[in-house]
Motif scaffolding. Structure first.
Motif, PDB file in Angstrom:
ATOM      1  N   GLU A 112       5.736  30.599 -93.695  1.00 45.03           N
ATOM      2  CA  GLU A 112       5.256  30.041 -92.434  1.00 45.03           C
ATOM      3  C   GLU A 112       5.502  30.982 -91.263  1.00 45.03           C
ATOM      4  OE1 GLU A 112       7.002  26.164 -91.949  1.00 45.03           O
ATOM      5  OE2 GLU A 112       6.272  25.490 -93.905  1.00 45.03           O
ATOM      6  N   GLN A 113       6.554  31.786 -91.355  1.00 47.04           N
ATOM      7  CA  GLN A 113       6.880  32.722 -90.283  1.00 47.04           C
ATOM      8  C   GLN A 113       7.332  34.052 -90.865  1.00 47.04           C
ATOM      9  OE1 GLN A 113       9.864  30.403 -88.030  1.00 47.04           O
ATOM     10  NE2 GLN A 113       8.399  30.461 -86.330  1.00 47.04           N
ATOM     11  N   CYS A 114       7.149  35.094 -90.058  1.00 46.45           N
ATOM     12  CA  CYS A 114       7.605  36.431 -90.426  1.00 46.45           C
ATOM     13  C   CYS A 114       8.539  36.926 -89.328  1.00 46.45           C
ATOM     14  CB  CYS A 114       6.414  37.369 -90.579  1.00 46.45           C
ATOM     15  SG  CYS A 114       6.861  39.013 -91.191  1.00 46.45           S
ATOM     16  N   TYR A 115       9.693  37.390 -89.714  1.00 40.79           N
ATOM     17  CA  TYR A 115      10.752  37.841 -88.805  1.00 40.79           C
ATOM     18  C   TYR A 115      10.958  39.336 -89.009  1.00 40.79           C
ATOM     19  CZ  TYR A 115      15.629  38.299 -87.158  1.00 40.79           C
ATOM     20  OH  TYR A 115      16.783  38.685 -86.526  1.00 40.79           O
ATOM     21  N   LEU A 116      11.394  40.019 -87.960  1.00 39.57           N
ATOM     22  CA  LEU A 116      11.761  41.423 -88.116  1.00 39.57           C
ATOM     23  C   LEU A 116      12.815  41.791 -87.099  1.00 39.57           C
ATOM     24  CD1 LEU A 116      10.482  43.522 -85.773  1.00 39.57           C
ATOM     25  CD2 LEU A 116       8.378  42.726 -86.846  1.00 39.57           C
ATOM     26  N   GLU A 117      13.544  42.837 -87.418  1.00 37.73           N
ATOM     27  CA  GLU A 117      14.586  43.372 -86.557  1.00 37.73           C
ATOM     28  C   GLU A 117      14.282  44.840 -86.312  1.00 37.73           C
ATOM     29  OE1 GLU A 117      18.121  40.625 -88.418  1.00 37.73           O
ATOM     30  OE2 GLU A 117      17.822  42.625 -89.226  1.00 37.73           O
ATOM     31  N   THR A 118      14.443  45.273 -85.066  1.00 41.05           N
ATOM     32  CA  THR A 118      14.176  46.664 -84.716  1.00 41.05           C
ATOM     33  C   THR A 118      15.098  47.067 -83.572  1.00 41.05           C
ATOM     34  OG1 THR A 118      12.404  48.259 -84.274  1.00 41.05           O
ATOM     35  CG2 THR A 118      12.301  46.158 -83.076  1.00 41.05           C
ATOM     36  N   HIS A 119      14.888  48.250 -83.086  1.00 38.83           N
ATOM     37  CA  HIS A 119      15.674  48.730 -81.947  1.00 38.83           C
ATOM     38  C   HIS A 119      14.729  48.923 -80.761  1.00 38.83           C
ATOM     39  CE1 HIS A 119      18.454  51.073 -79.527  1.00 38.83           C
ATOM     40  NE2 HIS A 119      19.392  50.513 -80.261  1.00 38.83           N
ATOM     41  N   SER A 120      15.168  48.502 -79.591  1.00 37.28           N
ATOM     42  CA  SER A 120      14.314  48.573 -78.403  1.00 37.28           C
ATOM     43  C   SER A 120      13.904  49.999 -78.044  1.00 37.28           C
ATOM     44  CB  SER A 120      15.014  47.916 -77.217  1.00 37.28           C
ATOM     45  OG  SER A 120      16.256  48.557 -76.958  1.00 37.28           O
ATOM     46  N   SER A 121      14.649  50.989 -78.505  1.00 33.56           N
ATOM     47  CA  SER A 121      14.285  52.384 -78.227  1.00 33.56           C
ATOM     48  C   SER A 121      13.051  52.828 -79.015  1.00 33.56           C
ATOM     49  CB  SER A 121      15.458  53.318 -78.534  1.00 33.56           C
ATOM     50  OG  SER A 121      15.732  53.325 -79.929  1.00 33.56           O
ATOM     51  N   LYS A 139      17.840  36.485 -79.442  1.00 35.46           N
ATOM     52  CA  LYS A 139      18.940  36.812 -80.352  1.00 35.46           C
ATOM     53  C   LYS A 139      18.407  36.808 -81.777  1.00 35.46           C
ATOM     54  CE  LYS A 139      20.375  32.027 -80.743  1.00 35.46           C
ATOM     55  NZ  LYS A 139      21.430  31.067 -80.708  1.00 35.46           N
ATOM     56  N   PRO A 140      19.152  37.397 -82.697  1.00 34.84           N
ATOM     57  CA  PRO A 140      18.682  37.393 -84.093  1.00 34.84           C
ATOM     58  C   PRO A 140      18.754  35.999 -84.705  1.00 34.84           C
ATOM     59  CG  PRO A 140      20.874  38.332 -83.958  1.00 34.84           C
ATOM     60  CD  PRO A 140      20.420  38.087 -82.546  1.00 34.84           C
ATOM     61  N   ILE A 141      17.945  35.782 -85.706  1.00 33.40           N
ATOM     62  CA  ILE A 141      18.032  34.553 -86.492  1.00 33.40           C
ATOM     63  C   ILE A 141      19.307  34.634 -87.321  1.00 33.40           C
ATOM     64  CG2 ILE A 141      16.954  33.237 -88.364  1.00 33.40           C
ATOM     65  CD1 ILE A 141      14.244  34.102 -87.346  1.00 33.40           C
ATOM     66  N   ASP A 142      19.984  33.509 -87.487  1.00 36.22           N
ATOM     67  CA  ASP A 142      21.201  33.483 -88.306  1.00 36.22           C
ATOM     68  C   ASP A 142      20.922  34.071 -89.679  1.00 36.22           C
ATOM     69  OD1 ASP A 142      22.653  32.299 -86.290  1.00 36.22           O
ATOM     70  OD2 ASP A 142      22.411  30.262 -87.070  1.00 36.22           O
ATOM     71  N   GLY A 143      21.807  34.949 -90.126  1.00 32.88           N
ATOM     72  CA  GLY A 143      21.644  35.614 -91.412  1.00 32.88           C
ATOM     73  C   GLY A 143      21.220  37.061 -91.263  1.00 32.88           C
ATOM     74  N   SER A 144      21.057  37.505 -90.040  1.00 28.33           N
ATOM     75  CA  SER A 144      20.660  38.882 -89.779  1.00 28.33           C
ATOM     76  C   SER A 144      21.694  39.853 -90.335  1.00 28.33           C
ATOM     77  CB  SER A 144      20.520  39.078 -88.267  1.00 28.33           C
ATOM     78  OG  SER A 144      20.347  40.426 -87.960  1.00 28.33           O
ATOM     79  N   GLU A 145      21.218  40.960 -90.913  1.00 24.89           N
ATOM     80  CA  GLU A 145      22.123  41.929 -91.537  1.00 24.89           C
ATOM     81  C   GLU A 145      22.211  43.248 -90.794  1.00 24.89           C
ATOM     82  OE1 GLU A 145      21.002  42.482 -95.605  1.00 24.89           O
ATOM     83  OE2 GLU A 145      21.416  40.405 -96.125  1.00 24.89           O
ATOM     84  N   HIS A 146      21.281  43.526 -89.889  1.00 18.82           N
ATOM     85  CA  HIS A 146      21.244  44.835 -89.234  1.00 18.82           C
ATOM     86  C   HIS A 146      21.877  44.758 -87.846  1.00 18.82           C
ATOM     87  CE1 HIS A 146      17.931  45.283 -92.271  1.00 18.82           C
ATOM     88  NE2 HIS A 146      18.755  46.260 -92.557  1.00 18.82           N
ATOM     89  N   SER A 147      23.182  44.929 -87.809  1.00 23.24           N
ATOM     90  CA  SER A 147      23.944  44.735 -86.583  1.00 23.24           C
ATOM     91  C   SER A 147      23.628  45.745 -85.488  1.00 23.24           C
ATOM     92  CB  SER A 147      25.435  44.766 -86.902  1.00 23.24           C
ATOM     93  OG  SER A 147      25.779  46.018 -87.490  1.00 23.24           O
ATOM     94  N   ALA A 148      23.056  46.885 -85.818  1.00 22.07           N
ATOM     95  CA  ALA A 148      22.734  47.894 -84.813  1.00 22.07           C
ATOM     96  C   ALA A 148      21.404  47.611 -84.114  1.00 22.07           C
ATOM     97  CB  ALA A 148      22.703  49.280 -85.447  1.00 22.07           C
ATOM     98  N   MET A 149      20.647  46.669 -84.596  1.00 24.38           N
ATOM     99  CA  MET A 149      19.360  46.362 -83.998  1.00 24.38           C
ATOM    100  C   MET A 149      19.555  45.484 -82.769  1.00 24.38           C
ATOM    101  SD  MET A 149      17.211  48.024 -85.920  1.00 24.38           S
ATOM    102  CE  MET A 149      18.504  49.240 -85.881  1.00 24.38           C
TER     103      MET A 149
END
Length: 157
Positions: A112-121, A139-149
Motif C-alpha cells: 500500500e505504501q513505499c518508504y525510503l531513507e536518504t540523505h538531504s545532501s 522522522k523515520p518510520i519505526d524500524g528504520s535501520e539507516h541511522s546516518a540518513m
C-alpha cells in the motif's frame, strides 16, 4: 542496456556500485547502505524475502545501476525502496527513472505504501523522489535501520 533481476554472480559488482557511489558523496559511513549486513549477499537477501526483488541495469555486461524493493514492516503493507544507484558515468540519462518505474510498478502489486531513507545532501535523489510523489516525513518510520540518513519519504501506491 538491459534491465533484469539480480543474479548471484552480480553480488560483488552491485556491492562495488553501491560502495563507490557512497564514497563519491562522502557517505561511506556507518548507518548507510555501505555497511548493510546483506551487502555481500544481495541476491540471497532478495531471493529469500517474500515480495522482494532487486533489479540491475547492465550495459556491455557491466552493472551500471540497481534498485530494490523489500518489505519494510512486519504487517507487509509497507515496502522499502532500497539501494537505488546509478554509476557516475551514466547519470543524467534517465536510468533512475527506469529503475523507479520498474520498482514502483512491482511494489504496487504487493504493498500500500513505499518508504525510503536518504540523505538531504543527495539533492538530485531527493528531487527524483519528489517527482514520483514521495512525501517528506518529519522522522523515520519505526524500524528504520539507516541511522546516518536524515530524510525520509513515503508514497501511497
Amino acid at each position: 542496456m538491459n534491465i533484469r533481476f539480480i543474479e548471484k554472480k552480480d553480488n560483488f559488482l552491485v556491492k562495488e556500485l553501491i560502495q563507490t557511489s557512497l564514497e563519491e558523496v562522502g557517505l561511506a559511513i556507518p548507518g548507510t547502505a555501505y555497511f548493510d549486513p546483506h551487502i555481500d549477499t544481495l541476491y540471497d537477501y532478495y531471493a529469500t524475502n517474500k515480495n522482494a526483488n532487486y533489479w540491475v541495469i547492465e550495459k556491455n555486461h557491466k552493472i551500471i545501476g540497481g534498485v530494490g524493493i523489500a518489505p519494510f514492516s512486519s504487517d507487509h503493507k509497507i515496502c522499502e525502496l532500497q539501494k537505488i544507484y546509478v554509476a557516475s558515468d551514466f547519470r543524467g540519462l534517465g536510468l533512475s527513472n527506469t529503475l523507479m518505474n520498474t520498482a514502483l510498478e512491482y511494489a504496487s502489486n504487493y504493498y500500500e505504501q513505499c518508504y525510503l531513507e536518504t540523505h538531504s545532501s543527495l539533492e538530485a535523489a531527493c528531487r527524483l523522489y519528489e517527482k514520483y510523489d514521495f512525501r517528506l516525513l518529519d522522522k523515520p518510520i519505526d524500524g528504520s535501520e539507516h541511522s546516518a540518513m536524515d530524510a525520509w519519504y513515503v508514497k501511497d501506491l
